[in-house]
Design a protein around this motif. Structure first.
Motif, mmCIF file in Angstrom:
data_model
loop_
_atom_site.group_PDB
_atom_site.id
_atom_site.type_symbol
_atom_site.label_atom_id
_atom_site.label_comp_id
_atom_site.label_asym_id
_atom_site.label_seq_id
_atom_site.Cartn_x
_atom_site.Cartn_y
_atom_site.Cartn_z
ATOM 1 N N MET A 22 0.805 -1.216 0.000
ATOM 2 C CA MET A 22 0.000 0.000 0.000
ATOM 3 C C MET A 22 0.839 1.268 0.000
ATOM 4 S SD MET A 22 -3.062 1.184 2.590
ATOM 5 C CE MET A 22 -1.978 1.746 3.891
ATOM 6 N N THR A 56 -1.247 -6.681 -2.261
ATOM 7 C CA THR A 56 -1.420 -5.479 -3.059
ATOM 8 C C THR A 56 -2.902 -5.288 -3.406
ATOM 9 O OG1 THR A 56 -0.622 -4.314 -5.043
ATOM 10 C CG2 THR A 56 -1.009 -6.678 -5.255
ATOM 11 N N TYR A 60 -4.222 0.701 -4.970
ATOM 12 C CA TYR A 60 -3.040 1.220 -4.298
ATOM 13 C C TYR A 60 -2.235 2.065 -5.290
ATOM 14 C CZ TYR A 60 -3.545 -2.075 -0.346
ATOM 15 O OH TYR A 60 -3.980 -2.776 0.752
#
Length: 287
Positions: A22, A56, A60
């Motif tokens: 992130m 992920t 992001y």
């Protein structure tokens, strides 16, 4: 001694200390972008140091700097043992902050977008992330989770997970298809953690340093600082080690866009907490 690996979904062995993507592109959802070269260097170093679980999501990032594209650029072609987990559901608003969520009809496009961005033919683990910035519960996830189950049956997804859910929502998902992982903000929800342990399901807290065991209560913060001083470790390292000590099914995914911070986080995997350390952290007598 703390077990260092977990078998995800019965067939993927991963190190319990992984990496959250992130903060690769930005420090916060609304913060400035980081240099892509720095993010790529952090990813390569993480894998060099033994990380084989990267968490992920397609949301992001900011502007042209996106976590998924950084992962592909830095790490493709991927090592055979590297497990990439992603999340679908949230929809970013005009400010880039995820403020909406996709309905059942929008989930396939999000999964296909992650496949393209990461350069993969199949995603190892996809979580259905439900709700907004509030806590879990209060809505059915069955219709949306069923869509991901269909994509799994088609071979686009290997394992399924859920995120920001309560025990009832987890049970709802498990009635549809196998659930391999739960990703929630850490809380002392022992019912949910017990359900994960009993079902061989990974429990992955997000925001592990700000929302780990004990949260940010002053008494807990003081206890963590005392143990850190005794061990010659940082407070963040003790938080990660304490998190991993909670249960063998707990995974940690601290994230960073800084190489020195990465090294600090990974060193927590070598930090062994004694019975006294754990007793002090939990605020109870030894024995």
């Amino acid at each position: 001694m703390t077990t260092t690996t977990f078998t995800l979904g019965g067939d993927l062995t991963i190190n319990r200390l992984g990496f959250g993507a992130m903060r690769l592109a930005t420090g916060t959802f609304d913060g400035p972008t980081r240099a892509p070269a720095t993010g790529a260097a952090v990813l390569r170093r993480a894998v060099e140091r033994g990380v084989n679980h990267i968490d992920t999501a397609g949301f992001y990032g900011r502007g042209a700097v996106r976590a998924n594209e950084l992962i592909r650029t830095a790490l493709a072609p991927y090592r055979d043992d590297l497990v990439i987990a992603t999340k679908v559901g949230p929809l970013p608003g005009a400010d880039g902050v995820p403020s909406g969520q996709a309905g059942p009809g929008g989930l396939r496009a999000l999964v296909e977008a992650d496949l393209r961005a990461l350069g993969l033919e199949r995603l190892d683990l996809v979580h259905l992330r439900v709700g907004g910035m509030t806590g879990p519960g209060g809505e059915s996830i069955a219709e949306r989770f069923a869509v991901l189950a269909e994509l799994r049956a088609e071979g686009l997804i290997r394992h399924l997970g859920v995120s920001n859910v309560d025990a009832a929502q987890l049970a709802e998902a498990r009635a549809i298809a196998p659930v391999s992982a739960v990703q929630n903000r850490y809380s002392d929800d022992m019912e949910l953690l017990a359900a994960c342990e009993d079902g061989g399901i990974a429990y992955t807290p997000y925001f592990p340093l700000g929302g780990g065991p004990g949260g940010t209560h002053p008494d807990t913060t003081d206890r963590i600082a005392e143990v850190a001083a005794r061990l010659g470790a940082s407070v963040a390292q003790v938080r990660i080690a304490w998190l991993l000590a909670r249960a063998p099914s707990v995974l940690a995914i601290p994230g960073t866009g800084s190489l020195p911070h990465l090294e600090e986080n990974l060193a927590a995997g070598e930090l062994l907490l004694s019975e006294k350390d754990l007793a002090d952290l939990n605020g109870r007598p030894v024995g």
